[in-house]
Design a protein around this motif. Structure first.
Motif, PDB file in Angstrom:
ATOM      1  N   PRO C 249     -38.379  23.871  32.483  1.00  0.00           N
ATOM      2  CA  PRO C 249     -38.439  22.401  32.580  1.00  0.00           C
ATOM      3  C   PRO C 249     -38.415  21.956  34.042  1.00  0.00           C
ATOM      4  N   VAL C 250     -39.131  20.865  34.284  1.00  0.00           N
ATOM      5  CA  VAL C 250     -39.171  20.307  35.625  1.00  0.00           C
ATOM      6  C   VAL C 250     -38.513  18.938  35.568  1.00  0.00           C
ATOM      7  N   VAL C 251     -37.407  18.793  36.297  1.00  0.00           N
ATOM      8  CA  VAL C 251     -36.653  17.527  36.203  1.00  0.00           C
ATOM      9  C   VAL C 251     -36.469  16.925  37.584  1.00  0.00           C
ATOM     10  N   TYR C 252     -36.119  15.632  37.591  1.00  0.00           N
ATOM     11  CA  TYR C 252     -35.793  14.987  38.864  1.00  0.00           C
ATOM     12  C   TYR C 252     -34.394  15.397  39.274  1.00  0.00           C
ATOM     13  N   PHE C 253     -34.202  15.492  40.573  1.00  0.00           N
ATOM     14  CA  PHE C 253     -32.893  15.970  41.033  1.00  0.00           C
ATOM     15  C   PHE C 253     -31.776  15.021  40.586  1.00  0.00           C
ATOM     16  N   THR C 254     -32.107  13.758  40.411  1.00  0.00           N
ATOM     17  CA  THR C 254     -31.067  12.794  40.006  1.00  0.00           C
ATOM     18  C   THR C 254     -30.682  12.991  38.552  1.00  0.00           C
ATOM     19  N   GLN C 255     -31.596  13.577  37.769  1.00  0.00           N
ATOM     20  CA  GLN C 255     -31.248  13.841  36.366  1.00  0.00           C
ATOM     21  C   GLN C 255     -30.148  14.898  36.294  1.00  0.00           C
ATOM     22  N   LEU C 256     -30.253  15.905  37.169  1.00  0.00           N
ATOM     23  CA  LEU C 256     -29.182  16.902  37.221  1.00  0.00           C
ATOM     24  C   LEU C 256     -27.893  16.269  37.734  1.00  0.00           C
ATOM     25  N   LEU C 257     -28.069  15.365  38.719  1.00  0.00           N
ATOM     26  CA  LEU C 257     -26.907  14.697  39.305  1.00  0.00           C
ATOM     27  C   LEU C 257     -26.140  13.930  38.226  1.00  0.00           C
ATOM     28  N   ALA C 258     -26.903  13.149  37.462  1.00  0.00           N
ATOM     29  CA  ALA C 258     -26.256  12.332  36.426  1.00  0.00           C
ATOM     30  C   ALA C 258     -25.584  13.223  35.387  1.00  0.00           C
ATOM     31  N   ALA C 259     -26.260  14.332  35.037  1.00  0.00           N
ATOM     32  CA  ALA C 259     -25.667  15.243  34.059  1.00  0.00           C
ATOM     33  C   ALA C 259     -24.334  15.778  34.567  1.00  0.00           C
ATOM     34  N   ALA C 260     -24.315  16.137  35.853  1.00  0.00           N
ATOM     35  CA  ALA C 260     -23.102  16.702  36.437  1.00  0.00           C
ATOM     36  C   ALA C 260     -21.994  15.655  36.527  1.00  0.00           C
ATOM     37  N   LEU C 261     -22.420  14.407  36.622  1.00  0.00           N
ATOM     38  CA  LEU C 261     -21.422  13.347  36.700  1.00  0.00           C
ATOM     39  C   LEU C 261     -20.990  12.909  35.301  1.00  0.00           C
ATOM     40  N   GLY C 262     -21.559  13.577  34.291  1.00  0.00           N
ATOM     41  CA  GLY C 262     -21.067  13.389  32.933  1.00  0.00           C
ATOM     42  C   GLY C 262     -21.908  12.479  32.068  1.00  0.00           C
ATOM     43  N   PHE C 263     -23.079  12.056  32.538  1.00  0.00           N
ATOM     44  CA  PHE C 263     -23.899  11.163  31.726  1.00  0.00           C
ATOM     45  C   PHE C 263     -24.672  11.931  30.673  1.00  0.00           C
ATOM     46  N   GLY C 264     -25.017  11.205  29.611  1.00  0.00           N
ATOM     47  CA  GLY C 264     -25.722  11.840  28.497  1.00  0.00           C
ATOM     48  C   GLY C 264     -27.194  11.531  28.492  1.00  0.00           C
ATOM     49  N   GLU C 265     -27.872  11.950  27.438  1.00  0.00           N
ATOM     50  CA  GLU C 265     -29.330  11.919  27.373  1.00  0.00           C
ATOM     51  C   GLU C 265     -29.899  10.503  27.457  1.00  0.00           C
ATOM     52  N   GLU C 266     -29.109   9.535  27.050  1.00  0.00           N
ATOM     53  CA  GLU C 266     -29.616   8.152  27.101  1.00  0.00           C
ATOM     54  C   GLU C 266     -29.821   7.718  28.549  1.00  0.00           C
ATOM     55  N   ILE C 267     -29.097   8.292  29.427  1.00  0.00           N
ATOM     56  CA  ILE C 267     -29.250   7.974  30.842  1.00  0.00           C
ATOM     57  C   ILE C 267     -30.294   8.903  31.473  1.00  0.00           C
TER      58      ILE C 267
END
Lengths: 132, 648, 293, 368
Positions: C249-267
């Protein structure tokens, strides 16, 4: 190929240098541009060969080449060029030479619908900038 | 005899291949070794200290350093030995690098065995080494410089400025060499004359320089510090001591002939000064064309000369000189273009060579510096420059690169563009070799700023058609065959040694390479010395080179001469041939094989004699001598046999 | 920390996840991105003809608008950064062009605004160490390949936010999130860019080379900051996905950031992605991955 | 060549060719052409030695110019006698191989050629000394030595010295002996000789050409056969073969003494070069398992071969001198033929030919 002053120094070539701001003769044909180009698999002439043709005044042959349309302006060549030449500028100038009279290289109607659906807007804007 | 063996690792050069601990172990039981040790870099200070300490502490009477080639460090370790109060000739090197670890990199076991054998052989040699002391030779502190081009002039000036007398011998009537013919010089484009003429006049008036122009070396004998030279000054038919250089003779002379100085582009008179700024500014009568000599009449010059300097009966003068050192700077010629027939030189008038283009460019040249083509005087609008004519051409010319052509062609193209701004210069090249300071930038300016079109490829053919010079070439960068209908073609022809250089080298007994360039003693470490001591080389006589390099080498040769002159005597290695008079039968085989003329036969006693100063210790005589009457000191046959014995 | 913010065209259309993940993360990190009141499309490519100033008009308007806001201008998309920065450079250096363009847009702008990429905010303002401390769901052991492409780095003297041949800002960022950055030689090679629209898809060949290189070094995810790069690398793998082959998968770096900060798929919003990222997150078994599980 | 020679006929009377030639030689002494004459004589029945005579009568009575034995290669004693330039002119009567050895010695500066007056004489072959002593009166019973059976030079070289060559091969007593005067012969001497009133011998010279050619052909065949045999014995074994051949050598060095071109005052093998210390000998014996004693015999022969094979004139004296009958001629003839062929050198042909190895041509070892 017969070379003479008239062949080498054409109006087209002069215009090209004006559009690109690049001195074509400053290239010493080391080939580093071609060596690092990501797009060469889709090119018929290597980038340095395009420049060589221009040095010899063979503008039309350069214009006929697929290479100028395959260049993605990623600047890998110019960032590394030992002569500081911006090949993307030259490629763009060649494209302009073709496009400015009103010709186009990309027809929006020919872009497959499925692709159009998913491709980011950025690609469309960029492509129409480059190809029409 | 107590011999010490010192094994050098030379970093990994030796240590990485040869199993040194194993060698040490194998040597431990070897006969009469007083000390065996190893060190990472034996030539370093601590390494040398190791040797000194061992000599003193263990009372060594012989030393073997197993390391690199003696050419590299023999003198180093002999000094070390001497510093420890042991005769330096009791120290020998066992070459286990060049002759062992390097060529046997892939076979360490064999290399280890070989290293051991080489060391044992050296030990056997040292066992029988005599204590020797260097020979002493007197030095005549005067120099001879052969060739009055820029290299010869520089060498002469440097030696003369240091206070020693120099005889400068030049074949032509004037000094300056080819540089006098040049217009501008790369990479600064300053005028050749402007930088040359002040030097020429300095040479001409220097109190320590005796200038012999129009002269040649007739004979030379002797050896370092003591050469006897015979100079032949050719008859000029003008008494130069009386002549004041007014030029009236030249003005009135009715005979016109091709000017050698202007190449084939202009005429001069039968009595002439090559060019107005010539040093010495004295005319020479060309007896081959002078009407007095060819037809026995005329004599106008004699009549008009206000000081009575013309002397048709003048003869060659023979001058003897004794000198201590010789600098050979005989310069270059251009490759005969007739051998490149496909380029049309000599057929099409507008195909010229680089030196001729220099004359076209020169403000004092036949066109006053305007670029006009020889055939009709028109200004050429398209000029093709062809590089590597005869150079880098194993089959039809020479395999070597003539080195200066890339630069002077770039210069030519730029000068042409300066003078003919709407003209188009083309340069056919194979590679551009611009390895000097400011050179690459100079060439890049030619391409980028002056619009010189460089085409990578060799021209195949040049011919004349409808007043144009048609050039068949190729541009290998675009893979296109190229045809240019040019107005003029300039050939960058290969540089070859000056004619007569081989004969001169034979006279001087110095060697040349297969092309006639003088061979240096070592290409890197002794680049200005010939293999004959006391004879130095400079400029294009050694290899093609440009003005800065020629001047540098000349200065370096002069420094070598001055070092030689720094003392009244020279020392010479005692490791030379000796003859056992009891055994010698006077057969003369040694005389025949000696390359240095160091052997003669004493006819009265019917014995061979060695001139120890000339002897280079090469050993050829020792090999030739059937009875073993001749041997090298510290390399006699018994030693060689012992060495062989140690190996087999 | 308040900055002016330029979203650009794609973030409001095909790359929504890029923006939503960024804005959510900003709240956690205490960064305020204040969207410019007036902005236009940057043009997506910087014009390479020197005789034509017209394409500079639109980005200059955006810059002039930022000048009024009086803050540094932040972008997320690499292309926007590239165009804005280069335009800024021309306006600063080339007086003729500045006069011409400013006269046309009737604004007084001479390059006063600093254009920044969001990565620069993370690196230089917040700092990766501070960032690491905010991570609540570390992506421990996730092998991620950072893909820079061209626009973030070239031309180095006008744009480059890092060393053009050996960039490391994304790797440092990934380390802060607990990932294992994967080093691979193709990280600065071109993906083919807009050439994707040329018939015959000549751009797919360079994209595949990038993906294969990253995969061969063990990458399970590729991060990028350019929607076109994201698309090309993703699109190049569509065949693999169809064939059920191993795809990255190719994702935006901010998507990983948000995941690490605890956000879920809706974000994170992985809607448009061709290679579905969620599965990979599961398969590598990243613990405590917030909404990803 | 022969045509350029001045050919004269020496008539042979009833006393036979030996006396006719002796008479001629004595005349040369009497007429002052030479101040002394070296000729072979027979002091004891069956024994031939060289005599230097100043009295022409001695020559008339005792000279044995046709003796078919060669006790020593004449070049050796002659060279020793004229190692310094003599005051008078000395005539020497020499066989072809002796003349050729003398040429080599001149080149090696071991003989002074200036005051030598060389008279060459045809030689069909010589026999072993002992055999000769027993049967000299009946030469038909004698067998030629190996070296002579395969000798390719039965007549003396024309170009070696400016003297006279005496020819008898192909001529009988009736036709007389042929005296060929070298074109380079001092005109004064030539004049004196011509005044002796001999008839012109050009016809005679022509007549014997065929016989000479046939003889040389036969010899050439014999030589080839001889070499083939030698090769068959030696080849394929390399140095081992040579070692076998030389195994019997007792190191007496007689071959060296007998060799006319081995000229050193002190041989390298007589010096201390090969005086190995016991330590070394024992060491080597240890390494190799054992050493031949006396040692260095192989090296000695190889060194001699190295030194002399280019100048070897194939006279065979080495083999004659060997007390243990080693076939040295066979070895030397084979090696010399190859080395001389390789460097295109013909020893003894002319003083003008330069010794190989005193000159160097880059291509000299290239295959031709």
């Amino acid at each position: 190929m017969k070379l003479s002053r008239e062949v080498i120094h054409t109006e087209d070539k002069r215009k090209l240098q004006d559009i690109s701001g690049e001195e074509i003769l400053s290239c010493y044909q080391c080939g580093k541009c071609s060596a690092g180009c990501a797009m060469t698999s889709a090119m018929d002439l290597l980038p340095h060969q395009v420049i060589r043709l221009l040095q010899l005044g063979q503008v039309q042959e350069a214009l006929d080449s697929k290479t100028i349309w395959v260049c993605a302006s990623c600047l890998a060549c110019s960032a590394r060029c030992p002569r500081g030449m911006s090949l993307p500028n030259v490629m763009e100038s060649l494209r302009s030479t073709f496009l400015r009279p009103g010709d186009r290289c990309l027809n929006p109607a020919e872009i497959p619908y499925e692709l159009l659906e998913i491709v980011p807007e950025q690609a469309l804007v960029a492509a129409f900038r480059k190809y029409t | 005899m107590k011999i010490g063996v010192f094994i050098c690792h030379c970093g990994l050069n030796i240590g990485g291949v040869v199993d040194i601990p194993k060698v040490l172990e194998a040597l431990s039981g070897y006969d009469s070794l007083g000390h065996v040790t190893d060190y990472r870099y034996m030539c370093s200070d601590p390494g040398q200290q190791l040797i000194k300490d061992a000599i003193r502490d263990k009372g060594l009477t012989g030393v073997v350093v197993a390391a690199c080639s003696p050419a590299m460090h023999e003198s180093t370790f002999r000094r070390t030995t001497e510093a420890a109060s042991l005769n330096p000739f009791r120290c020998e090197m066992a070459n286990i690098r060049e002759q062992c670890s390097w060529p046997h990199r892939g076979e360490p076991e064999k290399a280890t065995q070989k290293a051991l054998e080489i060391i044992k052989a050296s030990v056997e040699k040292v066992r029988k080494n005599q204590e020797l002391s260097p020979l002493s030779i007197p030095v005549t502190r005067q120099a001879l410089v052969i060739g009055g081009g820029i290299a010869g002039m520089q060498a002469a000036l440097d030696i003369a400025d240091a206070g020693y007398n120099v005889a400068l011998v030049e074949r032509l009537p004037y000094i300056g060499g080819h540089m006098a013919q040049l217009s501008e010089t790369f990479p600064t484009l300053d005028c050749s004359q402007c930088i040359l003429t002040p030097k020429s006049s300095e040479v001409g008036s220097h109190p320590n320089i005796d200038l012999f122009t129009n002269s040649e070396i007739h004979a030379i004998s002797g050896y370092v510090g003591n050469f006897d030279v015979v100079i032949r000054r050719k008859a000029a038919y003008v008494n130069w001591d009386v002549c004041n250089g007014c030029g009236l003779c030249m003005e009135k002379c009715p005979v016109k002939t091709d000017s050698d100085f202007e190449l084939r582009l202009a005429k001069t008179k039968a009595v002439s000064i090559a060019f107005p700024q010539a040093v010495p500014n004295r005319p020479v009568i060309n007896s081959e064309v002078c009407r007095h000599f060819t037809q026995g009449k005329c004599g106008v010059c004699e009549k008009v000369c206000p000081v009575g300097a013309i002397n048709f009966r003048q003869e060659d003068a023979i001058i003897d000189r004794k000198v201590g050192a010789v600098v050979v700077a005989t310069g270059y010629d251009l490759h005969p273009k007739t051998r490149v027939g496909e380029y049309g030189y000599g057929v099409a008038k507008d195909v010229i060579d680089g030196l001729e283009f220099e004359r076209l460019n020169s403000a004092s040249g036949p066109t006053q510096g305007e670029i006009r083509r020889p055939s009709d005087g028109k200004i050429p609008k398209e000029v093709v420059f062809i590089q590597c004519v005869g150079s880098r051409d194993q089959e039809n010319g020479y395999p070597y690169c003539s080195k200066i052509c890339c630069m002077y062609t770039a210069k030519h193209a730029r000068l042409y563009k300066h003078k003919v701004p709407d003209g188009q210069p083309y340069v056919f090249y194979m590679d551009i070799r611009a390895g000097g300071k400011g050179y690459e930038e100079f060439v890049q300016r030619a391409t980028e700023e002056e619009g010189v079109l460089y085409l990578r490829g060799r021209v195949s053919r040049v011919f004349e058609e409808d007043g144009k010079i048609v050039v068949f070439g190729v541009d290998t960068l675009s893979n296109k065959k190229v045809e240019i209908h040019a107005d003029m073609v300039v050939l960058a022809t290969a540089i070859v040694p000056a004619h007569g250089q081989t004969e001169l080298a034979r006279l001087l007994k110095i060697s040349t390479d297969e092309w006639g360039f003088l061979s240096e003693a070592h290409p890197k470490l002794r680049p200005v010395e010939s293999l004959t001591r006391g004879i130095y080389i400079a400029g294009c006589a050694q290899a093609p080179k440009d003005i800065p390099d020629s001047v540098t080498q000349a200065g370096s040769a002069a420094a070598k001469v001055l070092a030689l002159f720094s003392s009244d005597t020279l020392s010479h290695t005692p490791e030379v041939a000796v003859v056992d008079e009891e055994i010698c039968r006077g057969c003369g085989l040694c005389v025949e094989v000696c390359a240095y003329d160091a052997r003669t036969l004493d006819m009265r006693r019917n014995l061979a004699v060695v001139n120890e100063v000339l002897c280079e210790g090469c050993g050829a005589c020792q090999v030739a001598c059937p009875s073993g009457a001749t041997c090298q000191r510290n390399m006699d046959t018994a030693q060689v046999m012992s060495m062989i014995d140690a190996v087999i | 920390m308040v900055y002016s913010y330029f979203p650009g065209c794609t973030l409001r259309a095909k790359a929504k996840g890029f923006e939503s993940s960024t804005l959510a993360s900003c709240e956690v990190l205490g960064v305020c991105l204040e969207e410019l009141e007036e902005w236009q499309c940057c043009g997506a490519t910087f014009p390479l003809q020197i005789d034509n100033s017209f394409p500079l008009v639109s980005p200059t308007r955006t810059l002039a608008s930022a000048k009024k806001a009086g803050r540094e201008l932040v972008t997320l998309c690499s292309a926007c950064l590239n165009v804005l920065k280069r335009t800024n450079h021309v306006i600063r250096e080339d007086l003729d062009k500045r006069e011409k363009v400013c006269a046309f847009i009737e604004e007084d702008y001479s390059g006063e605004v600093e254009v920044l990429h969001f990565l620069e905010i993370l690196r230089d303002e917040i700092g990766f160490e501070a960032l690491a401390r905010k991570v609540v769901a570390p992506l421990s052991g996730l092998p991620v390949a950072a893909y820079y492409g061209c626009l973030l780095l070239r031309p180095p003297e006008e744009v480059g936010i890092d060393d053009p041949e050996a960039p490391k800002v994304l790797e440092d960022f990934l380390l802060a999130l607990g990932c294992d950055p994967v080093d691979y030689p193709y990280k600065t090679e071109c993906c083919g860019s807009y050439v994707v629209l040329q018939p015959g898809e000549p751009a797919m060949s360079p994209s595949r080379l990038v993906v294969e290189s990253a995969k061969s070094r063990g990458a399970k995810v590729i991060v990028t900051s350019c929607p076109l790069c994201q698309f090309n690398l993703d699109y190049a793998q569509s065949g693999s996905v169809e064939r059920g082959e191993n795809a990255v998968p190719v994702v935006y770096f901010t998507q990983l950031l948000a995941a690490a900060l605890g956000f879920g798929e809706e974000i994170l919003q992985f809607d448009g992605h061709i290679v579905p990222p969620g599965l990979i997150f599961q398969s590598v078994g990243v613990g405590g991955c917030g909404g990803l599980t | 060549m022969t045509s350029a020679m001045n050919n004269l006929v020496i008539p042979v009377g009833e006393e036979g060719r030996a006396r006719a030639l002796s008479e001629f030689l004595a005349k040369l002494l009497e007429l002052g052409v030479v101040d002394a004459m070296v000729v072979p004589v027979m002091p004891v029945p069956g024994v031939i030695t060289y005599l230097m005579a100043k009295d022409p009568e001695l020559i008339r009575q005792r000279a044995e110019p046709f003796a078919s034995v060669m006790p020593v290669n004449g070049a050796s004693p002659v060279a020793r006698a004229v190692s310094k330039k003599p005051r008078g002119r000395i005539g020497v009567l020499l066989k072809p191989c002796e003349i050729r050895a003398l040429v080599e010695l001149v080149k090696l500066k071991q003989a002074e050629a200036d005051n030598l007056f060389v008279i060459g004489i045809d030689c069909v072959g010589t026999v072993d000394r002992e055999e000769y002593k027993e049967a000299y009166s009946d030469t038909s019973r004698l067998q030629f030595r190996d070296a002579c059976r395969v000798c390719l030079n039965p007549n003396p070289p024309d170009t070696a010295f400016p003297g006279i060559n005496i020819g008898h091969i192909g001529l009988d007593d009736e036709s007389g002996l042929l005296a060929s005067l070298s074109p380079e012969l001092d005109p004064g001497i030539a004049g004196v000789i011509e005044e002796l009133g001999f008839e012109r011998g050009d016809v005679l010279a022509g007549k014997r050409q065929g016989v000479l050619a046939t003889l040389k052909e036969e010899r050439n065949d014999a030589y080839r056969e001889f070499l083939q045999k030698a090769h068959a014995e030696l080849d394929g074994e390399g140095i081992e073969g040579v070692a076998k051949l030389l195994a019997a050598c007792i190191g007496c060095r007689n071959c060296r003494v007998a060799c006319p071109v081995c000229y050193c005052r002190e041989c390298i093998f007589d010096g201390d070069v090969f005086d190995y210390e016991t330590r070394q000998i024992l060491g080597r014996a240890g390494r190799k398992g054992g050493l031949k004693i006396p040692g260095e015999t192989l090296l000695y022969h190889l060194t001699r071969m190295n030194h002399m094979s280019l100048s070897c004139v194939a006279c065979g004296m080495c083999e004659d001198a060997c007390p243990v009958n080693i076939k040295l001629f066979q070895l030397f003839a084979g090696v010399a033929r190859r080395t001389q062929g390789l460097l295109q050198y013909v020893p003894g042909r002319s003083q003008e030919d330069q010794l190989p190895f005193t000159t160097f041509r880059e291509d000299e070892l290239e295959p031709r």
